[in-house]
Design a protein around this motif. Structure first.
Motif, PDB file in Angstrom:
ATOM      1  N   ALA A   1      -1.897  -7.498   1.327  1.00 61.36           N
ATOM      2  CA  ALA A   1      -2.626  -6.263   1.641  1.00 61.36           C
ATOM      3  C   ALA A   1      -1.702  -5.037   1.693  1.00 61.36           C
ATOM      4  O   ALA A   1      -2.060  -3.973   1.160  1.00 61.36           O
ATOM      5  CB  ALA A   1      -3.396  -6.419   2.950  1.00 61.36           C
ATOM      6  N   PRO A   2      -0.514  -5.109   2.341  1.00 57.01           N
ATOM      7  CA  PRO A   2       0.378  -3.936   2.339  1.00 57.01           C
ATOM      8  C   PRO A   2       0.783  -3.505   0.924  1.00 57.01           C
ATOM      9  O   PRO A   2       0.866  -2.307   0.643  1.00 57.01           O
ATOM     10  CB  PRO A   2       1.592  -4.423   3.140  1.00 57.01           C
ATOM     11  CG  PRO A   2       1.043  -5.466   4.052  1.00 57.01           C
ATOM     12  CD  PRO A   2      -0.007  -6.159   3.252  1.00 57.01           C
ATOM     13  N   GLN A   3       0.995  -4.480   0.026  1.00 58.31           N
ATOM     14  CA  GLN A   3       1.323  -4.116  -1.354  1.00 58.31           C
ATOM     15  C   GLN A   3       0.154  -3.397  -2.016  1.00 58.31           C
ATOM     16  O   GLN A   3       0.345  -2.422  -2.756  1.00 58.31           O
ATOM     17  CB  GLN A   3       1.692  -5.365  -2.163  1.00 58.31           C
ATOM     18  CG  GLN A   3       3.103  -5.874  -1.933  1.00 58.31           C
ATOM     19  CD  GLN A   3       3.580  -6.769  -3.065  1.00 58.31           C
ATOM     20  OE1 GLN A   3       2.843  -7.045  -4.021  1.00 58.31           O
ATOM     21  NE2 GLN A   3       4.815  -7.207  -2.979  1.00 58.31           N
ATOM     22  N   GLN A   4      -1.050  -3.867  -1.749  1.00 60.79           N
ATOM     23  CA  GLN A   4      -2.221  -3.210  -2.319  1.00 60.79           C
ATOM     24  C   GLN A   4      -2.321  -1.763  -1.852  1.00 60.79           C
ATOM     25  O   GLN A   4      -2.683  -0.866  -2.625  1.00 60.79           O
ATOM     26  CB  GLN A   4      -3.481  -3.977  -1.943  1.00 60.79           C
ATOM     27  CG  GLN A   4      -3.578  -5.364  -2.572  1.00 60.79           C
ATOM     28  CD  GLN A   4      -4.813  -6.131  -2.110  1.00 60.79           C
ATOM     29  OE1 GLN A   4      -5.636  -5.602  -1.374  1.00 60.79           O
ATOM     30  NE2 GLN A   4      -4.946  -7.372  -2.551  1.00 60.79           N
ATOM     31  N   GLN A   5      -1.968  -1.524  -0.602  1.00 59.13           N
ATOM     32  CA  GLN A   5      -1.995  -0.160  -0.061  1.00 59.13           C
ATOM     33  C   GLN A   5      -0.948   0.719  -0.745  1.00 59.13           C
ATOM     34  O   GLN A   5      -1.212   1.890  -1.060  1.00 59.13           O
ATOM     35  CB  GLN A   5      -1.763  -0.193   1.439  1.00 59.13           C
ATOM     36  CG  GLN A   5      -2.895  -0.852   2.225  1.00 59.13           C
ATOM     37  CD  GLN A   5      -2.579  -0.970   3.702  1.00 59.13           C
ATOM     38  OE1 GLN A   5      -1.539  -0.509   4.166  1.00 59.13           O
ATOM     39  NE2 GLN A   5      -3.485  -1.596   4.454  1.00 59.13           N
TER      40      GLN A   5
ATOM     41  N   ILE B   1      10.089   3.530 -18.811  1.00 64.71           N
ATOM     42  CA  ILE B   1       9.349   2.659 -17.903  1.00 64.71           C
ATOM     43  C   ILE B   1      10.159   2.515 -16.631  1.00 64.71           C
ATOM     44  O   ILE B   1      11.283   1.987 -16.660  1.00 64.71           O
ATOM     45  CB  ILE B   1       9.095   1.260 -18.513  1.00 64.71           C
ATOM     46  CG1 ILE B   1       8.313   1.362 -19.816  1.00 64.71           C
ATOM     47  CG2 ILE B   1       8.372   0.368 -17.508  1.00 64.71           C
ATOM     48  CD1 ILE B   1       6.892   1.828 -19.664  1.00 64.71           C
ATOM     49  N   ILE B   2       9.629   3.009 -15.513  1.00 63.29           N
ATOM     50  CA  ILE B   2      10.292   2.892 -14.214  1.00 63.29           C
ATOM     51  C   ILE B   2       9.651   1.738 -13.463  1.00 63.29           C
ATOM     52  O   ILE B   2       8.448   1.770 -13.172  1.00 63.29           O
ATOM     53  CB  ILE B   2      10.183   4.193 -13.405  1.00 63.29           C
ATOM     54  CG1 ILE B   2      10.845   5.348 -14.165  1.00 63.29           C
ATOM     55  CG2 ILE B   2      10.817   4.033 -12.030  1.00 63.29           C
ATOM     56  CD1 ILE B   2      10.673   6.704 -13.501  1.00 63.29           C
ATOM     57  N   THR B   3      10.419   0.705 -13.197  1.00 60.67           N
ATOM     58  CA  THR B   3       9.883  -0.466 -12.501  1.00 60.67           C
ATOM     59  C   THR B   3       9.868  -0.200 -10.995  1.00 60.67           C
ATOM     60  O   THR B   3      10.801   0.357 -10.437  1.00 60.67           O
ATOM     61  CB  THR B   3      10.728  -1.711 -12.801  1.00 60.67           C
ATOM     62  OG1 THR B   3      12.093  -1.457 -12.459  1.00 60.67           O
ATOM     63  CG2 THR B   3      10.642  -2.065 -14.281  1.00 60.67           C
ATOM     64  N   VAL B   4       8.783  -0.628 -10.356  1.00 56.86           N
ATOM     65  CA  VAL B   4       8.583  -0.369  -8.930  1.00 56.86           C
ATOM     66  C   VAL B   4       8.109  -1.647  -8.245  1.00 56.86           C
ATOM     67  O   VAL B   4       7.092  -2.226  -8.640  1.00 56.86           O
ATOM     68  CB  VAL B   4       7.524   0.738  -8.688  1.00 56.86           C
ATOM     69  CG1 VAL B   4       7.482   1.104  -7.214  1.00 56.86           C
ATOM     70  CG2 VAL B   4       7.790   1.948  -9.547  1.00 56.86           C
ATOM     71  N   VAL B   5       8.831  -2.081  -7.222  1.00 62.89           N
ATOM     72  CA  VAL B   5       8.340  -3.152  -6.349  1.00 62.89           C
ATOM     73  C   VAL B   5       7.521  -2.480  -5.253  1.00 62.89           C
ATOM     74  O   VAL B   5       8.016  -1.577  -4.580  1.00 62.89           O
ATOM     75  CB  VAL B   5       9.501  -3.965  -5.751  1.00 62.89           C
ATOM     76  CG1 VAL B   5       8.967  -5.052  -4.817  1.00 62.89           C
ATOM     77  CG2 VAL B   5      10.331  -4.593  -6.860  1.00 62.89           C
ATOM     78  N   PRO B   6       6.246  -2.871  -5.072  1.00 60.52           N
ATOM     79  CA  PRO B   6       5.357  -2.116  -4.180  1.00 60.52           C
ATOM     80  C   PRO B   6       5.568  -2.393  -2.692  1.00 60.52           C
ATOM     81  O   PRO B   6       4.740  -3.014  -2.030  1.00 60.52           O
ATOM     82  CB  PRO B   6       3.963  -2.548  -4.646  1.00 60.52           C
ATOM     83  CG  PRO B   6       4.167  -3.936  -5.153  1.00 60.52           C
ATOM     84  CD  PRO B   6       5.534  -3.950  -5.786  1.00 60.52           C
TER      85      PRO B   6
ATOM     86  N   TYR C   1       4.294  -8.129  -8.119  1.00 60.98           N
ATOM     87  CA  TYR C   1       3.076  -7.823  -7.372  1.00 60.98           C
ATOM     88  C   TYR C   1       2.409  -9.111  -6.881  1.00 60.98           C
ATOM     89  O   TYR C   1       2.264 -10.077  -7.639  1.00 60.98           O
ATOM     90  CB  TYR C   1       2.111  -7.040  -8.260  1.00 60.98           C
ATOM     91  CG  TYR C   1       0.818  -6.638  -7.588  1.00 60.98           C
ATOM     92  CD1 TYR C   1       0.822  -5.776  -6.500  1.00 60.98           C
ATOM     93  CD2 TYR C   1      -0.407  -7.114  -8.060  1.00 60.98           C
ATOM     94  CE1 TYR C   1      -0.371  -5.397  -5.893  1.00 60.98           C
ATOM     95  CE2 TYR C   1      -1.593  -6.734  -7.463  1.00 60.98           C
ATOM     96  CZ  TYR C   1      -1.567  -5.883  -6.371  1.00 60.98           C
ATOM     97  OH  TYR C   1      -2.745  -5.515  -5.771  1.00 60.98           O
ATOM     98  N   GLU C   2       2.025  -9.129  -5.625  1.00 63.53           N
ATOM     99  CA  GLU C   2       1.318 -10.264  -5.029  1.00 63.53           C
ATOM    100  C   GLU C   2      -0.104  -9.826  -4.708  1.00 63.53           C
ATOM    101  O   GLU C   2      -0.324  -8.966  -3.853  1.00 63.53           O
ATOM    102  CB  GLU C   2       2.041 -10.746  -3.775  1.00 63.53           C
ATOM    103  CG  GLU C   2       3.471 -11.216  -4.041  1.00 63.53           C
ATOM    104  CD  GLU C   2       4.183 -11.678  -2.778  1.00 63.53           C
ATOM    105  OE1 GLU C   2       3.795 -12.739  -2.243  1.00 63.53           O
ATOM    106  OE2 GLU C   2       5.112 -10.978  -2.329  1.00 63.53           O
ATOM    107  N   THR C   3      -1.061 -10.431  -5.378  1.00 68.74           N
ATOM    108  CA  THR C   3      -2.447  -9.970  -5.301  1.00 68.74           C
ATOM    109  C   THR C   3      -3.046 -10.126  -3.906  1.00 68.74           C
ATOM    110  O   THR C   3      -3.976  -9.392  -3.555  1.00 68.74           O
ATOM    111  CB  THR C   3      -3.324 -10.740  -6.311  1.00 68.74           C
ATOM    112  OG1 THR C   3      -3.158 -12.156  -6.084  1.00 68.74           O
ATOM    113  CG2 THR C   3      -2.903 -10.419  -7.738  1.00 68.74           C
ATOM    114  N   ASN C   4      -2.542 -11.054  -3.110  1.00 65.23           N
ATOM    115  CA  ASN C   4      -3.108 -11.284  -1.782  1.00 65.23           C
ATOM    116  C   ASN C   4      -2.343 -10.570  -0.679  1.00 65.23           C
ATOM    117  O   ASN C   4      -2.602 -10.797   0.506  1.00 65.23           O
ATOM    118  CB  ASN C   4      -3.134 -12.793  -1.486  1.00 65.23           C
ATOM    119  CG  ASN C   4      -4.062 -13.550  -2.423  1.00 65.23           C
ATOM    120  OD1 ASN C   4      -5.112 -13.034  -2.807  1.00 65.23           O
ATOM    121  ND2 ASN C   4      -3.675 -14.760  -2.800  1.00 65.23           N
TER     122      ASN C   4
END
Length: 391
Positions: free
Chosen positions: A316-320, A265-270, A311-314
C-alpha cells in the motif's frame, strides 16, 4: 603468534579470493568455454516476438516459406534468435506495408540513444537496460549496449569478466579518453545475443572522471560532454538503438551520455527515501545541464520518462508513492512498471536475465508475471522510439 595483515594486504587478499570464486562460478555456469549461449524459444514465444499467430507460424512451415528449425523428439519446434531474424526478413519481403516486421530505423530516421540513469544505486538501471536491449533485439532491432559504469555489471551480464577481459584496455574508455583515443569500432564486442553488440566497461573507466578536470583546464577538444556523441557518430549507421547503462552518480561519464542521448529513462523505486534522493538528483542534473548547455552542449530529448521499478502490487505505501508521482509528473511516469520478482533476482544468480532462462526453472505463475511485466515496460519503450521516428 599470527601477525596481523596490513589493511591493503587484507583488501587485496579478499579481492583475489572473490575474483577466483567468481571465475569458478562463471566456469561452472557456462562450461566448457565459460561463455554464454542464448537458449532456443518455443513456437509460442517466437510467434509473440514476430507479431503473428502461432497458427500462421505453422502455416509458414507447412507452405515451405521458411526454413526448418530445431525440432524436439516430441515434434515441438524451437527457434534460435538467428531463426527469428531470418523469418522476420522473409515476412518483411512479402509485406504490403514497409516496416511491418522490420521496425528499425529507416534512412530518414536518426539513431535513438537512450540513457538509463538514477543517482541512487540499486534502482534497477542495469536490470532495466539489459532487458530492454534484449527485448528490442528479439523484436528485430539492431542494438548497441554501452556500459559506462566502472563497476561493469552490464558487461558481466553479457558473460565477460571485466577484471580479466578488460583489465587494462578494450573498454569504452579507450574510445573517449583524452590521449590517443581509438575508434569505437575497435572496442565494440559481438555478444552471444544476436542483434546486440556491446561497448564494455571496466575499472579503467574511472580514469575519465579523474582526467576530465585537467582536460578542461587544458581545453582539450572535444570537451567531455561532447566526446561520447562524437565517438557514436562513427558507428551509428550500424544500429537502430543505442542504450547507455549509466553509473549511480552524476559525474562526467553520465553527463557525456546525457549529452549524446535522444531519450532518458529514470528508474525509480517507489519509496520516499528513493524519491527524496531522486529529487536531489533532478536538481543537481538541472544545474549541471545548465552549465554544459551554456558551454555549447546540445540536449534535445525526444522523451524523458520515469520507470517505476521493483514494484510490489500489494504494498500500500508503494501504491501511494506511485500515485504521488503520477499526480506530480503525469504522462512522464510510464504506464507499465517493473515488478519486484524472485524470477528476476534468481535469474541474476547465474548472470542471466528473465528472457534467457527457461520457464521450467521457475514456478510458472512467478515466471509469467515477471515476463509480462518486462514485456509491458519494454513494449512501451518501443512505442516511444517509434513515436520519436514519427510512426
Amino acid at each position: 603468534m599470527t601477525q596481523p595483515l596490513d589493511m591493503n594486504q587484507r583488501i587485496r587478499k579478499n579481492a583475489e579470493a572473490l575474483s577466483n570464486a567468481l571465475e569458478h562460478h562463471m566456469l561452472a555456469s557456462f562450461a566448457p568455454d565459460a561463455r554464454k549461449e542464448l537458449r532456443l524459444f518455443s513456437a509460442g514465444e517466437a510467434a509473440e516476438l514476430l507479431g503473428i499467430s502461432a497458427s500462421f507460424l505453422r502455416k509458414l512451415h507447412f507452405d515451405g516459406r521458411i526454413a526448418d528449425v530445431h525440432t524436439s523428439p516430441g515434434g515441438r519446434r524451437h527457434y534460435s534468435a538467428e531463426d527469428l531474424i531470418a523469418i522476420r526478413q522473409t515476412l518483411e519481403a512479402g509485406a504490403k506495408t514497409p516496416g511491418a516486421y522490420l521496425k528499425g530505423r529507416r534512412a530518414e530516421d536518426k539513431v535513438q540513444v537512450l540513457s538509463f540513469l538514477n543517482f541512487k544505486g540499486g534502482s534497477g538501471k542495469t536490470t532495466s537496460s539489459i532487458h530492454t536491449a534484449q527485448r528490442l533485439a528479439l523484436k528485430g532491432y539492431r542494438v548497441l549496449a554501452v556500459d559506462i559504469d566502472p563497476q561493469a555489471s552490464l558487461t558481466s551480464l553479457f558473460g565477460y569478466r571485466p577484471e580479466y577481459d578488460f583489465l587494462d584496455s578494450g573498454t569504452i574508455y579507450d574510445a573517449i579518453r583524452y590521449v590517443d583515443p581509438v575508434p569505437l569500432s575497435q572496442v565494440i564486442q559481438k555478444t552471444y545475443f544476436s542483434g546486440i553488440d556491446l561497448a564494455p566497461a571496466g575499472l579503467m573507466l574511472q580514469e575519465f572522471e579523474h582526467e576530465t578536470p585537467q582536460a578542461l583546464l587544458n581545453n582539450i577538444q572535444p570537451p567531455f560532454f561532447a566526446r561520447m556523441a562524437a565517438v557514436l557518430q562513427e558507428v551509428e549507421d550500424d544500429y537502430d538503438v543505442i542504450l547507455f547503462d549509466c553509473p549511480p552518480q552524476l559525474g562526467y561519464l553520465t553527463m557525456s551520455a546525457l549529452c549524446a542521448s535522444t531519450g532518458v529513462i529514470i528508474t525509480v523505486v517507489p519509496n520516499m527515501l528513493d524519491v527524496a534522493s531522486m529529487s536531489q538528483f533532478l536538481q543537481m542534473s538541472a544545474d549541471l545541464l545548465d552549465v554544459v548547455h551554456n558551454a555549447g552542449a546540445k540536449m534535445e530529448f525526444d522523451f524523458l520518462r520515469f520507470l517505476i521499478n521493483r514494484y510490489e502490487t500489494n504494498d500500500a505505501p508503494q501504491q501511494q508513492v506511485v500515485a504521488f508521482l503520477r499526480q506530480l509528473f503525469g504522462k512522464e511516469v510510464m504506464t507499465a512498471h517493473m515488478l519486484k520478482s524472485t524470477a528476476i533476482s534468481d535469474a541474476g544468480l547465474t548472470q542471466q536475465t528473465v528472457y534467457e532462462v527457461e520457464r521450467s526453472q521457475f514456478h510458472r505463475n512467478t515466471y509469467d508475471r515477471a515476463v509480462d511485466s518486462l514485456n509491458q515496460v519494454n513494449d512501451e519503450i518501443e512505442t516511444l522510439l517509434q513515436t520519436a521516428w514519427g510512426r
